[in-house]
Design a protein around this motif. Structure first.
Motif, PDB file in Angstrom:
ATOM      1  N   GLY A  40       0.859  -1.097  -0.019  1.00 18.16           N
ATOM      2  CA  GLY A  40      -0.115   0.003   0.043  1.00 18.16           C
ATOM      3  C   GLY A  40       0.803   1.174   0.081  1.00 18.16           C
ATOM      4  O   GLY A  40       0.262   2.401   0.563  1.00 18.16           O
ATOM      5  N   HIS A  41       1.906   1.397   0.075  1.00 15.84           N
ATOM      6  CA  HIS A  41       3.045   2.420   0.051  1.00 15.84           C
ATOM      7  C   HIS A  41       2.877   3.547  -1.182  1.00 15.84           C
ATOM      8  O   HIS A  41       3.240   2.436  -3.029  1.00 15.84           O
ATOM      9  N   ARG A  42       3.111   3.729  -1.795  1.00 20.20           N
ATOM     10  CA  ARG A  42       3.397   4.785  -3.520  1.00 20.20           C
ATOM     11  C   ARG A  42       4.668   6.561  -3.285  1.00 20.20           C
ATOM     12  O   ARG A  42       4.653   6.927  -2.158  1.00 20.20           O
ATOM     13  N   VAL A  43       5.236   6.197  -3.897  1.00 20.13           N
ATOM     14  CA  VAL A  43       6.243   7.516  -4.013  1.00 20.13           C
ATOM     15  C   VAL A  43       5.100   8.448  -5.332  1.00 20.13           C
ATOM     16  O   VAL A  43       5.295   7.606  -6.347  1.00 20.13           O
ATOM     17  N   VAL A  44       5.416   9.399  -4.826  1.00 20.47           N
ATOM     18  CA  VAL A  44       4.265  10.924  -5.975  1.00 20.47           C
ATOM     19  C   VAL A  44       5.125  11.685  -5.760  1.00 20.47           C
ATOM     20  O   VAL A  44       5.533  12.367  -5.322  1.00 20.47           O
ATOM     21  N   VAL A  45       5.910  12.093  -7.198  1.00 23.66           N
ATOM     22  CA  VAL A  45       6.152  13.447  -7.727  1.00 23.66           C
ATOM     23  C   VAL A  45       5.177  14.593  -7.633  1.00 23.66           C
ATOM     24  O   VAL A  45       3.919  14.035  -8.276  1.00 23.66           O
ATOM     25  N   GLY A  46       5.757  15.617  -7.529  1.00 15.99           N
ATOM     26  CA  GLY A  46       4.251  16.245  -7.115  1.00 15.99           C
ATOM     27  C   GLY A  46       4.478  17.557  -6.643  1.00 15.99           C
ATOM     28  O   GLY A  46       5.275  17.621  -5.996  1.00 15.99           O
ATOM     29  N   THR A  47       3.174  19.121  -7.073  1.00 13.10           N
ATOM     30  CA  THR A  47       3.438  20.155  -5.685  1.00 13.10           C
ATOM     31  C   THR A  47       2.055  20.261  -4.814  1.00 13.10           C
ATOM     32  O   THR A  47       1.230  19.888  -5.157  1.00 13.10           O
ATOM     33  N   ILE A  48       2.411  20.541  -4.120  1.00  7.14           N
ATOM     34  CA  ILE A  48       1.576  20.492  -2.470  1.00  7.14           C
ATOM     35  C   ILE A  48       0.520  21.617  -2.548  1.00  7.14           C
ATOM     36  O   ILE A  48       1.305  23.228  -3.012  1.00  7.14           O
ATOM     37  N   VAL A  49      -0.671  21.849  -2.758  1.00  8.35           N
ATOM     38  CA  VAL A  49      -1.304  23.088  -2.837  1.00  8.35           C
ATOM     39  C   VAL A  49      -2.316  22.600  -1.666  1.00  8.35           C
ATOM     40  O   VAL A  49      -2.371  21.836  -0.571  1.00  8.35           O
ATOM     41  N   PHE A  77       5.556  22.725   3.151  1.00  6.62           N
ATOM     42  CA  PHE A  77       6.498  22.783   1.707  1.00  6.62           C
ATOM     43  C   PHE A  77       5.454  22.753   0.468  1.00  6.62           C
ATOM     44  O   PHE A  77       5.332  22.888  -0.385  1.00  6.62           O
ATOM     45  N   LEU A  78       4.315  23.957   0.920  1.00  8.26           N
ATOM     46  CA  LEU A  78       3.275  24.207   0.469  1.00  8.26           C
ATOM     47  C   LEU A  78       3.720  25.172  -1.081  1.00  8.26           C
ATOM     48  O   LEU A  78       4.481  26.324  -0.805  1.00  8.26           O
ATOM     49  N   GLY A  79       3.843  25.212  -2.297  1.00  6.64           N
ATOM     50  CA  GLY A  79       3.573  24.913  -2.987  1.00  6.64           C
ATOM     51  C   GLY A  79       4.860  24.473  -3.830  1.00  6.64           C
ATOM     52  O   GLY A  79       4.899  25.413  -4.973  1.00  6.64           O
ATOM     53  N   ARG A  80       5.572  23.680  -3.748  1.00 10.10           N
ATOM     54  CA  ARG A  80       6.462  23.664  -3.742  1.00 10.10           C
ATOM     55  C   ARG A  80       6.558  22.310  -4.235  1.00 10.10           C
ATOM     56  O   ARG A  80       5.819  21.150  -4.194  1.00 10.10           O
ATOM     57  N   LYS A  81       7.896  21.483  -5.185  1.00  9.40           N
ATOM     58  CA  LYS A  81       8.064  20.652  -6.103  1.00  9.40           C
ATOM     59  C   LYS A  81       8.357  19.701  -4.950  1.00  9.40           C
ATOM     60  O   LYS A  81       9.354  19.742  -4.496  1.00  9.40           O
ATOM     61  N   VAL A  82       7.396  18.522  -4.768  1.00  8.12           N
ATOM     62  CA  VAL A  82       8.576  17.421  -3.873  1.00  8.12           C
ATOM     63  C   VAL A  82       7.850  15.999  -4.474  1.00  8.12           C
ATOM     64  O   VAL A  82       7.299  16.449  -5.580  1.00  8.12           O
ATOM     65  N   ARG A  83       8.535  14.780  -3.407  1.00 10.06           N
ATOM     66  CA  ARG A  83       8.497  13.670  -3.970  1.00 10.06           C
ATOM     67  C   ARG A  83       8.084  12.757  -2.284  1.00 10.06           C
ATOM     68  O   ARG A  83       8.974  13.247  -1.213  1.00 10.06           O
ATOM     69  N   ILE A  84       6.971  12.547  -2.669  1.00 11.27           N
ATOM     70  CA  ILE A  84       6.067  12.030  -1.400  1.00 11.27           C
ATOM     71  C   ILE A  84       6.621  10.700  -1.257  1.00 11.27           C
ATOM     72  O   ILE A  84       5.982  10.036  -2.130  1.00 11.27           O
ATOM     73  N   THR A  85       6.696  10.237  -0.107  1.00  8.64           N
ATOM     74  CA  THR A  85       6.439   8.395   0.642  1.00  8.64           C
ATOM     75  C   THR A  85       5.643   8.270   1.112  1.00  8.64           C
ATOM     76  O   THR A  85       5.969   8.938   1.969  1.00  8.64           O
ATOM     77  N   GLY A  86       5.022   7.295   1.347  1.00  4.48           N
ATOM     78  CA  GLY A  86       3.557   7.017   2.159  1.00  4.48           C
ATOM     79  C   GLY A  86       2.700   5.582   1.735  1.00  4.48           C
ATOM     80  O   GLY A  86       2.893   5.381   0.551  1.00  4.48           O
ATOM     81  N   GLU A  97       5.143   9.577   4.927  1.00  3.53           N
ATOM     82  CA  GLU A  97       5.854   9.364   5.726  1.00  3.53           C
ATOM     83  C   GLU A  97       6.984   9.708   5.159  1.00  3.53           C
ATOM     84  O   GLU A  97       8.165  10.440   6.313  1.00  3.53           O
ATOM     85  N   THR A  98       7.879  10.147   4.491  1.00  6.96           N
ATOM     86  CA  THR A  98       8.391  10.519   3.660  1.00  6.96           C
ATOM     87  C   THR A  98       8.565  11.678   3.282  1.00  6.96           C
ATOM     88  O   THR A  98       7.561  11.784   2.025  1.00  6.96           O
ATOM     89  N   ILE A  99       9.637  13.265   3.014  1.00  7.22           N
ATOM     90  CA  ILE A  99       9.082  13.772   1.645  1.00  7.22           C
ATOM     91  C   ILE A  99      10.093  14.877   2.063  1.00  7.22           C
ATOM     92  O   ILE A  99      11.073  14.924   2.403  1.00  7.22           O
ATOM     93  N   ASP A 100      10.827  14.813   0.463  1.00  5.08           N
ATOM     94  CA  ASP A 100      11.597  15.626  -0.056  1.00  5.08           C
ATOM     95  C   ASP A 100      11.537  16.729  -0.922  1.00  5.08           C
ATOM     96  O   ASP A 100      10.866  15.993  -2.201  1.00  5.08           O
ATOM     97  N   GLU A 101      12.264  17.758  -0.772  1.00  6.63           N
ATOM     98  CA  GLU A 101      11.902  18.973  -1.833  1.00  6.63           C
ATOM     99  C   GLU A 101      12.709  18.636  -3.390  1.00  6.63           C
ATOM    100  O   GLU A 101      14.205  18.034  -2.425  1.00  6.63           O
TER     101      GLU A 101
END
Length: 103
Positions: A40-49, A77-86, A97-101
């Protein structure tokens, strides 16, 4: 102004999906076999709004977006491009779970 309205409309749709009955969420997950790994884990690249104190991750290469939980980690990280694992709680709800700008 139009962009804000679009985000509000998107937020409303995702809130309905996030609160969908479990049976409906399971059916949606089956239609998206690449939505997560076997745990059930996912790595997603996108922007936080942000829309009315609800935080979303808009996926970079697709029209998908996720409602984010564990928002204490994402506010900075609002408005920034990030990679989130969750962990996916439903097809459209992601617990961070983790967030990287990314630059």
């Amino acid at each position: 102004m139009r962009r804000e309205r679009d985000y509000r409309d998107l937020a409303s749709v995702f809130l309905h999906l996030a609160t969908a009955p479990p049976r409906m969420a399971e059916n949606l997950a089956q239609e998206c076999p690449n939505a997560s790994d076997d745990k059930g884990h996912r790595v997603v690249v996108g922007t936080i709004v942000d829309c009315n104190q609800m935080f979303f991750l808009t996926e970079e290469l697709s029209p998908h977006a996720y409602v984010l939980t564990n928002i204490a980690r994402v506010k900075t990280f609002l408005g920034r491009k990030v990679r989130i694992t969750g962990a996916l709680q439903s097809p459209h709800v992601l617990t961070v779970e983790t967030i990287d700008e990314l630059h």
